[in-house]
Design a protein around this motif. Structure first.
Motif, PDB file in Angstrom:
ATOM      1  N   TRP A   1     -26.974  22.585  -7.604  1.00  0.00           N
ATOM      2  CA  TRP A   1     -27.136  21.897  -8.891  1.00  0.00           C
ATOM      3  C   TRP A   1     -26.812  20.421  -8.729  1.00  0.00           C
ATOM      4  CZ3 TRP A   1     -28.740  24.718 -13.109  1.00  0.00           C
ATOM      5  CH2 TRP A   1     -28.694  26.108 -12.961  1.00  0.00           C
ATOM      6  N   ARG A   2     -27.466  19.592  -9.551  1.00  0.00           N
ATOM      7  CA  ARG A   2     -27.110  18.175  -9.574  1.00  0.00           C
ATOM      8  C   ARG A   2     -27.185  17.676 -11.015  1.00  0.00           C
ATOM      9  NH1 ARG A   2     -32.558  16.490  -6.616  1.00  0.00           N
ATOM     10  NH2 ARG A   2     -33.973  16.866  -8.336  1.00  0.00           N
ATOM     11  N   LEU A   3     -26.484  16.574 -11.253  1.00  0.00           N
ATOM     12  CA  LEU A   3     -26.460  15.997 -12.600  1.00  0.00           C
ATOM     13  C   LEU A   3     -26.810  14.515 -12.514  1.00  0.00           C
ATOM     14  CD1 LEU A   3     -25.558  17.126 -15.473  1.00  0.00           C
ATOM     15  CD2 LEU A   3     -23.502  15.748 -15.154  1.00  0.00           C
ATOM     16  N   MET A   4     -27.612  14.065 -13.472  1.00  0.00           N
ATOM     17  CA  MET A   4     -27.981  12.642 -13.553  1.00  0.00           C
ATOM     18  C   MET A   4     -27.806  12.169 -14.985  1.00  0.00           C
ATOM     19  SD  MET A   4     -31.548  12.782 -11.489  1.00  0.00           S
ATOM     20  CE  MET A   4     -31.847  14.432 -12.060  1.00  0.00           C
ATOM     21  N   HIS A   5     -27.715  10.855 -15.162  1.00  0.00           N
ATOM     22  CA  HIS A   5     -27.761  10.327 -16.522  1.00  0.00           C
ATOM     23  C   HIS A   5     -29.146  10.576 -17.097  1.00  0.00           C
ATOM     24  CE1 HIS A   5     -23.982   8.430 -17.183  1.00  0.00           C
ATOM     25  NE2 HIS A   5     -24.020   7.807 -16.013  1.00  0.00           N
ATOM     26  N   PHE A   6     -29.206  10.922 -18.366  1.00  0.00           N
ATOM     27  CA  PHE A   6     -30.483  11.042 -19.060  1.00  0.00           C
ATOM     28  C   PHE A   6     -30.924   9.639 -19.475  1.00  0.00           C
ATOM     29  CE2 PHE A   6     -32.907  11.489 -23.007  1.00  0.00           C
ATOM     30  CZ  PHE A   6     -33.874  12.391 -22.596  1.00  0.00           C
TER      31      PHE A   6
END
Ligand code: GN1
Ligand code: MG
Length: 370
Positions: free
Chosen positions: A108-113
């Motif tokens: 999983w990865r997370l980025m700014h929207f």
């Protein structure tokens, strides 16, 4: 799809716990699963990276970090405003990793929207012009990426010789027993195989360089703002060394198609030459200065090649029994194949015009710089 408690737990590997966190499905990619996350006032994109396809997620994430860091630095040097909406920002986990691997082995990865942004599946010539400027600038900014070539996140990704080997292997194995049904298409593919493997031969002869390419320049991988100005280029999983004709071609395959990628009404499908011209103008405005003559001469060919390559890839997946692309129903890959092949035929019919547009625009750019 995952249940929401589990998704929240994954999000909290990256950000602090917040009981006002909401995770909802987002987008329509064929490969990864994407979610929009709202946590208090902050918004993010959470993605499960398909590691059957991207075998080395740590290297992939490292590529994205290198690319986004470099672009951010360039934008800062140019004093561009609102940089957080003009380049993606990865958010590391609490352990300072660029991805989180859960107990099922998913990555999983997370980025700014990116706020107040939109993407298009169908555009007009003016937006195509802007998209061309954006992808031209993207390649230009990455031309001096430090640290050597990027990791190849999918080896031989846009290598037509390799794609044909995979295709022939699928035909030989006929795993899903579908060969008879696609007999004619197989012949159409083989009839064009020699023409379409030209870039690999040119590369071996030193006539076609590899540069840092996006390798998924679908029209919907560009975000526009509320005034239809380009914000940024997204979906950086496949940024890696490649031929510029690939990036040029993949945009035309998606953005300059009057129909859908999987259109079942083949009469809708054809090449839109106004969009082709708009994109060519934008692209060469930013890229002509670093491209060689042989790269420019092969741009229009790139549109045919990427459409052919996508036809081959969808057909291979159909013959193999649908193991690669997400599908909506059992004939989806066949419908995609037929629609892409229709677009290819339209490009073949219009190829002289496409070549003429590229050479006219290239000549105009040359006159400007002389
Ligand atoms: C896949 O995931 P998405 O939709 O951005 C594919 C592209 C194809 C495209 C066809 C890693 O892209 O190469 O051109 O589908 N990505 C991968 O629509 O195979
Ligand atoms: Mg993609």
């Amino acid at each position: 799809m995952q249940n929401s408690d589990k998704l929240n737990e994954i999000v909290f590997q990256f950000i602090d716990k917040n009981n006002q966190t909401e995770v909802k499905p987002l987008g329509a990619g064929h490969i990864n699963d994407s979610y929009k996350v709202k946590s208090g006032d902050n918004e993010y994109v959470l993605q499960r990276v398909n590691h059957d396809i991207f075998k080395n997620v740590p290297e992939l994430q490292n590529n994205i970090l290198r690319v986004t860091t470099h672009i951010r630095k360039k934008l800062e040097e140019q004093n561009v405003s609102d940089i957080d909406r003009k380049v993606l920002t990865l958010i590391p986990t609490h352990n300072n990793e660029l991805y989180y691997k859960d107990e099922d082995g998913s990555y999983w990865r997370l980025m700014h929207f990116i706020r107040d942004s939109k993407s298009y599946d169908t555009i007009n010539p003016e937006l195509a012009h802007r998209a061309g400027l954006a992808f031209g600038e993207f390649q230009y900014m990455l031309a001096d990426l430090p640290g050597g070539p990027l990791f190849e996140t999918i080896p031989n990704f846009h290598n037509m010789e390799f794609r044909l080997e995979e295709f022939r292997e699928a035909v030989r194995a006929n795993k899903a027993g579908r060969l008879l049904e696609v007999d004619k298409l197989v012949k159409e593919i083989e009839a064009r195989a020699n023409e379409m493997t030209k870039p690999e031969r040119m590369h071996r002869e030193g006539l076609l360089p590899k540069r840092t390419n996006h390798c998924d320049t679908k029209v919907n991988n560009i975000l526009f703002d509320e005034n239809d100005e380009v914000l940024c280029v997204v979906d950086l999983d496949t940024v890696m060394p490649g031929y510029v004709l690939s990036d040029f071609g993949d945009f035309m395959r998606t953005g300059a198609n009057t129909g859908e990628e999987d259109d079942t009404n083949l009469e809708n499908v054809s090449i839109d030459l106004d969009i082709f011209e708009g994109y060519t103008r934008g692209y060469l405005e930013n890229a002509a200065s670093f491209l060689t003559d042989s790269e420019i001469e092969n741009l229009a060919f790139g549109a045919k090649l990427l459409t052919y390559m996508q036809t081959v890839r969808f057909l291979t997946d159909y013959i193999n029994g649908d193991t690669y692309y997400k599908i909506k129903h059992g004939k989806h890959n066949l419908e995609r194949t037929l629609a892409q092949f229709e677009l290819l035929k339209s490009m073949e019919e219009n190829f002289d015009k496409m070549q003429q547009i590229v050479s006219d625009v290239a000549a105009e750019n040359k006159n400007k710089t002389e």
